[in-house]
Design an enzyme around this catalytic site. Structure first.
Site, short mmCIF file in Angstrom:
data_model
loop_
_atom_site.label_atom_id
_atom_site.label_comp_id
_atom_site.label_asym_id
_atom_site.label_seq_id
_atom_site.Cartn_x
_atom_site.Cartn_y
_atom_site.Cartn_z
N ARG B 317 15.53 18.46 91.12
CA ARG B 317 14.87 19.09 89.97
C ARG B 317 14.41 20.49 90.37
O ARG B 317 13.55 20.63 91.24
CB ARG B 317 13.63 18.28 89.53
CG ARG B 317 13.91 16.82 89.22
CD ARG B 317 14.26 16.58 87.76
NE ARG B 317 14.85 15.24 87.58
CZ ARG B 317 14.17 14.17 87.16
NH1 ARG B 317 12.89 14.27 86.88
NH2 ARG B 317 14.78 13.00 87.02
N GLU B 319 12.50 22.40 89.06
CA GLU B 319 11.28 22.75 88.32
C GLU B 319 10.34 23.57 89.19
O GLU B 319 10.21 23.33 90.38
CB GLU B 319 10.56 21.47 87.89
CG GLU B 319 11.26 20.76 86.75
CD GLU B 319 10.69 19.39 86.52
OE1 GLU B 319 10.09 19.19 85.46
OE2 GLU B 319 10.85 18.51 87.41
N ARG B 325 2.22 16.05 92.71
CA ARG B 325 3.11 14.92 92.47
C ARG B 325 4.54 15.29 92.10
O ARG B 325 5.31 14.42 91.72
CB ARG B 325 2.49 14.00 91.41
CG ARG B 325 2.38 14.61 90.05
CD ARG B 325 1.42 13.84 89.17
NE ARG B 325 1.91 13.83 87.79
CZ ARG B 325 2.48 12.79 87.21
NH1 ARG B 325 2.64 11.67 87.86
NH2 ARG B 325 2.91 12.86 85.98
N HIS B 326 4.91 16.56 92.22
CA HIS B 326 6.28 16.96 91.93
C HIS B 326 6.99 17.46 93.19
O HIS B 326 6.41 18.17 93.99
CB HIS B 326 6.30 18.08 90.88
CG HIS B 326 6.00 17.58 89.50
ND1 HIS B 326 4.73 17.59 88.98
CD2 HIS B 326 6.81 17.06 88.54
CE1 HIS B 326 4.76 17.08 87.74
NE2 HIS B 326 6.02 16.75 87.46
N GLU B 468 2.37 8.14 86.38
CA GLU B 468 3.67 7.60 86.02
C GLU B 468 4.57 7.50 87.26
O GLU B 468 4.67 8.44 88.03
CB GLU B 468 4.31 8.52 84.97
CG GLU B 468 5.66 8.07 84.47
CD GLU B 468 6.76 9.00 84.91
OE1 GLU B 468 6.61 10.22 84.80
OE2 GLU B 468 7.79 8.47 85.39
N SER B 471 10.27 5.59 84.49
CA SER B 471 10.61 5.82 83.10
C SER B 471 11.83 4.95 82.81
O SER B 471 12.73 4.86 83.65
CB SER B 471 10.97 7.28 82.90
OG SER B 471 10.21 7.82 81.87
N ARG B 519 6.64 8.62 95.02
CA ARG B 519 5.46 8.37 94.18
C ARG B 519 4.94 6.96 94.36
O ARG B 519 3.73 6.73 94.36
CB ARG B 519 5.80 8.59 92.70
CG ARG B 519 5.68 10.02 92.30
CD ARG B 519 5.57 10.16 90.79
NE ARG B 519 5.79 11.55 90.45
CZ ARG B 519 5.98 12.01 89.22
NH1 ARG B 519 6.00 11.17 88.21
NH2 ARG B 519 6.15 13.29 89.00
#
Lengths: 545, 545
Positions: B317, B319, B325-326, B468, B471, B519
């Site tokens: 990712r 991002e 947490r990323h 979270e 998913s 996570r």
């Protein structure tokens, strides 16, 4: 929890039980369970009746039809139990079952009779439709079933029966007498690949040719272009189940030897093995590349105190190799471990590991191996209980004696490896062996030289059927020797200073190896192309699907 | 096989046995074994004597020294057996052992006495040197040992003894009376991280502050810059062993439920979830990118007839999220399965899977959890035997009642998720729950809408301690609905035509989920940063080591 009626009418277990078809063979517990199920099913059927008035022309209209997608949007949980085709045998004869599968073949016999062959993974079962008021099967229902397009997803409720004659076309030796049949999702009428064509063996083609028949061959590219269909052939189902087992056994064995499974980054700043054939990209503006091996990271994990580690993960090689055995992305099985005295400690792990993998496949994957054998016949792999270790020089000598001259301090080319594989097989009766003590010139800079002759290294390759599947070695664990060897190999030491420095913080002697998962499966099963053992292969020409 | 002498002198088991230190406690079989070993060792020692004449000034010079790298280039296999520090307890008291470890602490007491604490992964043992002619230990040898730099790799031969007073600084409750000590690989004198500093807990810092002492704190960036050292702290050793166990249990559970482990490509032609945050590169001249999820491929595997599949592999990712947490690269645990009727079938798998993971960690990783707890104290995770499933609307209502207004058809932000976690904990006594039936607007286009209200979806997220980790959803399995939803989401259908078409070849209803491994470990152990559970983390700022 929703209390809506079930998405498709439920198994009419009550009817079957009343007909006494199988009650005698059921246990009391099972009878009670079935009775409860029957009650539930009856209620569901009543609700169904209220919702969906029966076709005026067909009193059995509720027993078949296309299920609209709304019904499969998780509308309700019926509590019905589903059977697996592979589990059906004569022990369940007379029992009512519910099955979802792909309609592999549809064979109309008459207006009143038809066969639908349903498939789940490697198993198929023949479902028989015979119009009869007793069974609740109308001629309209038979017509409905014969109109399925192949590969449509179909739900069948029916009673398991034993055919009078043994069945040829299906893997299960029972049939299902259909009571209800619903189509869940239709396939388009003409698929890009006909599954029967895709599943044919060379022997099928030869037989057809002798009979003057011309069968369609599905080319490798077509298969890969429509992989979601091609994967449904029995041999593909078997190949990827075997691949999963190889990985499992790899992990299981190493865990039992106190290895720790780790994950190292695939996005890295330098190139992991010194330059060529690397995929480059920008990482937040910085130049980055994809790891060609977890080599440096698994060594850092050893320096980080983990003693023994392994990793299963993708390995990226931007090589322009269009061969039967190279991929641009493959699954690497890597291991690294402290060495107390000798890199043969690593070879011993490989010996135990692969012998246990081979044994496991032979003993526990019989159905898969037979399935592959039917389409792609192969001789079982020959291996020894204690794996043969052959010095590189001896290998070169064997080749020389057989008339193949090899540059003794160079590497073996693919052809020489193949030939050596044959020679070793003749002499030692094994398709699996370790060739050790490779020349320094053909190994990476971080490989530990031999103590007695620095022109050789403490390294090895491992072969199956004359093709390399593993490379491994003792690594250099002192910063001085590492810097010296890097310089000798023309590597700018400043570009790998962090790597070299990490051995000055207290580094134990260590070694390890890397295996290509796809190659192991390809060579164990003697398949002719690595694209057969990669689910979605990547080669210089292929990036889709 | 080489017949050269061993690289370092071998355990003088003969001497120990002669001294009768432990013979009484040994079985006959063990005595025989030891006798054979002693014979071997004596021969090795004789050879050693011939090679390496004793230091004129020290008759025991052969009992210590730096082992040159040539001796560790796989020169020979001595057949000596090595002990693991973690296995040493009072049952082996009096036995002679051979150990390789890192010199974590060196404590000179006098010219005649010193302690060296050796470490292997999470275990340490105190080695005692006392100069004595009987033991073959000279004052020069004591001096040699006290000159080790911390973290050097050291071989010790000695006799296990029980200390008079319980030991504080080591994890083993035995000591080793050193007979021989060799340095295998020296660390540089000043390491970038002092391991004792790196292993301190918040409580240690508070205690020191009260005592007016100032301790060094090792920042997260320094740790990551010198990860090969940082990984040696007991808590890091424990974290990555737990990570390995989470993955193992994930695989083991799913395999037991007939899932097949697969590998899908990370190099793909499009972007896997429609555009943003994707790493781009050139693949043999073609534009390509790194998979942001195996979503489309695991669905193809389901359409390919595998019924139930899982994959463990990297997820990328791009991002620019600088949060606790990323990560830009993490390990995805993905699963996909046929659904017969309802996506709760997927939730049931998650329920069984995670409860079994949590139970396994609690029961079988006690030492690891205690080790983490010492440095980073945390409350054990609360979870129910049957996982709570909460409708999204109910979650929104709970938040509303607690004073937090949420856009009911929008997503929960991190803060709201945290708060909901607290509310659920109060009301249901669990830190682990499933929130299901998310609004359509916040889920990907391929998510199946609810049958009764298309503004909602058959989807869910799973939370641990209000964050979270999973998913999942039922996916759309018909090409018509898929194309419709893609168009509604503003996706150019022509760019994903191959994906959509693949559902027209016979596709069963299905659903699945994805978990972030880092996570799970972070939140199970209530660690405050995901960088603590990624061995070599990648975030927008970090691409090395």
């Amino acid at each position: 929890m929703s209390s809506e009626p079930p998405p498709a009418p439920s198994a009419d277990a009550a009817e079957e039980l009343a007909a006494g078809l199988s009650a005698a063979t059921l246990s009391k517990k099972q009878q009670k369970k079935d009775a409860r199920k029957a009650e539930k099913a009856e209620k569901a059927a009543q609700r169904q009746q209220q919702q969906q008035p029966a076709d005026a022309e067909d009193p059995f209209a509720a027993n078949y039809g296309d299920v609209p997608v709304e019904e499969i949007q998780s509308k309700a949980i019926s509590g019905r139990s589903w059977s697996q085709i592979g589990d059906l045998d004569d022990s369940v004869a007379g029992r009512s079952v519910l099955i979802r599968g792909a309609a592999q073949a549809i064979r109309p016999v008459s207006k009143k009779m038809a066969f639908v062959v349903l498939r789940q993974s490697m198993s198929t079962v023949q479902c028989v439709l015979v119009a009869s008021a007793d069974a609740g099967v109308s001629t309209q229902m038979v017509r409905f079933a014969t109109a399925f397009s192949k590969e449509s997803i179909v739900d069948v409720e029916g009673v398991v029966s034993l055919p009078k004659e043994p069945l040829k076309a299906t893997t299960q030796q029972v049939e299902i007498q259909v009571r209800k049949i619903y189509c869940i999702n239709r396939a388009i009428p003409t698929l890009p690949i006909n599954l029967e064509d895709a599943a044919r063996s060379e022997a099928d083609f030869e037989k057809a040719e002798l009979a003057g028949e011309k069968l369609v061959r599905v080319g490798q590219d077509t298969r890969l272009n429509y992989r979601a269909i091609d994967l449904r052939t029995p041999s593909n189902q078997a190949v990827f189940r075997i691949q999963c087992q190889v990985e499992n056994k790899f992990r299981e064995f190493l865990l039992s030897k106190d290895f720790v499974g780790i994950h190292t980054p695939k996005l890295i700043s330098g190139s992991s093995e010194g330059g060529a054939a690397v995929f480059k990209l920008l990482y937040n503006g910085q130049p980055a590349c994809l790891a060609q091996s977890p080599q440096l990271y698994k060594q850092m994990a050893i320096c980080g105190g983990f003693e023994r580690v392994f990793e299963v993960g993708p390995v990226f090689r931007a090589e322009n190799s269009n061969t039967h055995r190279h991929l641009c992305e493959f699954v690497g099985l890597d291991a690294e471990m402290e060495i107390k005295e000798h890199y043969f400690e690593v070879c011993d792990i490989i010996d135990g590991l692969f012998v246990s993998i081979f044994k496991h496949l032979t003993e526990n994957c019989k159905k898969e191996l037979e399935t592959i054998n039917r389409q792609y016949p192969f001789e079982p792999l020959k291996y020894l209980d204690k794996t043969l270790k052959l010095p590189y020089e001896e290998g070169v000598q064997m080749l020389k004696e057989a008339g193949t001259e090899i540059e003794p301090m160079g590497d073996l080319n693919t052809e020489a490896e193949k030939k050596l594989g044959r020679l070793v097989r003749e002499k030692y009766n094994t398709d699996f062996f370790i060739l050790y003590r490779y020349p320094l010139a053909v190994r990476p800079f971080y490989t530990m030289p031999c103590y007695d002759n620095p022109a050789y290294t403490n390294s090895f390759d491992v072969f199956i059927r004359g093709e390399e599947i593993i490379s491994g070695a003792q690594r250099i664990h002192t910063p001085e020797l590492l810097a010296k060897r890097a310089t000798e190999c023309g590597i700018d030491v400043s570009t790998i200073s962090a790597y070299i420095e990490s051995f000055s913080y207290g580094a134990p002697p260590h070694g390890g190896f890397g295996v290509g998962l796809e190659r192991v499966v390809m060579l164990f099963c003697a398949l002719n192309n690595i694209r057969k053992t990669s689910m979605f292969p990547r080669d210089p020409q292929r990036l889709v699907p």
